[in-house]
Design an enzyme around this catalytic site. Structure first.
Site, PDB file in Angstrom:
ATOM      1  CE  LYS A   1      47.252 119.877 119.674  1.00  0.00           C
ATOM      2  NZ  LYS A   1      48.243 120.387 119.505  1.00  0.00           N
TER       3      LYS A   1
ATOM      4  CG  ASP B   1      49.310 124.595 115.529  1.00  0.00           C
ATOM      5  OD1 ASP B   1      49.183 124.915 116.460  1.00  0.00           O
ATOM      6  OD2 ASP B   1      49.732 124.159 114.063  1.00  0.00           O
TER       7      ASP B   1
ATOM      8  CD  GLN C   1      50.705 117.915 117.469  1.00  0.00           C
ATOM      9  OE1 GLN C   1      49.458 118.063 117.152  1.00  0.00           O
ATOM     10  NE2 GLN C   1      51.450 118.068 118.682  1.00  0.00           N
TER      11      GLN C   1
END
Ligand code: GUN
Length: 304
Positions: A61, A130, A107
């Protein structure tokens, strides 16, 4: 004479190539926006603990951010596994208040002593790149999406690439997780498909798959979806990424057998995975535009 139809071999949905194109378009979009606003998009990536797979995902990422011109390193944090929930929530509050930060990503999975719901709900929904916050999940469910969950959003982009009209298509999702299965159902419903979500209590998975014109496999079980179940010409999106004991990476679908029947299929690796990261970049750029007050794209142009 009886005509025998030639066995069909699916066209490959090359997520790696499509994601690369999207990233180049986003980079150009950022370059133009920078000229007008003088501020690049910012994404804070938070990793708690030392889960090996998470470390790889986070590195990928951050590399993608660097490639497209999103500032990530300055705002990102790698925290020890014994970080308290209170400390993590404090850090999120700081990042929520930081005007240089457009997106915040924590995460998953988190260490067991931290409540993931409390963490997700602490993130400003306008920075929730997200798409996990109940506000963003609810917006998608109510047919007015804002920031969309990255993997389902990436799957929708792949479906768009096939050129198939999704209205009325029979879609079957395998797996009902918060990250993939559930938001995927909302995305497909929004696009006009007839949607079935199968899960661990489903009695006859094969019967559902045999009817499906679109299959989205997201159960995390190698080879769960048998190639012989695939309907002729179906579109097969394989979200699974499973490491076999011999080290190979495979999806949830028996790829070789399925491609003999499908019309389109994603490979693993190189299918859905790169699209997830490209959509994270797209969400960060969307949040940046909204924070700049450029929702109409007057300065940054149309979104890719
Ligand atoms: N863990 C597995 N997939 C994801 C994802 O898409 N986002 C985050 N934050 N964590 C994950």
């Amino acid at each position: 004479m009886v005509q025998q139809s030639a066995p069909m071999t699916a066209r490959i949905l090359d997520g790696k190539a499509i994601a690369g194109r999207l990233r180049r378009e986003l980079a150009e979009h950022i370059r133009r926006g920078m000229a007008g606003h003088g501020r690049a998009p910012g994404l804070a990536v938070i990793l708690v603990g030392d889960d090996a797979a998470s470390q790889v995902y986070v590195r990928n990422k951050k590399n993608a951010c660097a490639e497209v011109g999103i500032v990530s390193e300055d705002f990102s944090h790698t925290l020890p596994a014994d970080t308290s929930q209170q400390h993590l929530l404090g850090l999120i509050a700081e990042l929520n208040a930081d005007a240089r930060v457009d997106g915040i990503l924590v995460q998953m999975p988190l260490p067991a002593h931290i409540d993931p719901e409390a963490v997700i709900e602490a993130i400003d929904p306008g920075k929730d790149v997200d798409g996990f916050h109940p506000y963003n999940v609810g917006r998608l469910a109510a047919r007015a999406p804002r920031l969309r969950s990255c993997t389902p959003y990436g799957c929708m982009k792949l479906l768009e690439e096939t050129g198939v009209d999704l209205h009325g298509q029979e879609a079957v999702i395998v797996g009902a997780s918060n990250i993939v299965g559930r938001p995927m159902a909302m995305e497909l419903l929004l696009a006009g498909a007839t949607v079935t979500v199968t899960h661990k209590f489903t009695r006859d998975l094969a019967a559902h798959i045999r009817c499906a014109e679109i299959v989205v496999a997201a159960a995390g079980k190698p080879g769960l979806v048998k190639g012989e179940w695939i309907r002729d010409g179906a579109i097969v999106l394989d979200v699974g990424i499973n490491r076999l004991p011999d080290g190979r990476l495979v999806g949830d679908v028996e790829f070789e057998a399925a491609r003999q029947r499908a019309g389109w299929i994603t490979p693993v690796p190189g299918g859905v995975g790169p699209m997830t990261i490209a959509m994270l970049m797209a969400n960060t750029v969307q949040a940046w535009r909204e924070h700049l007050g450029d929702i109409a794209g007057e300065t940054t142009g149309d979104m890719p």
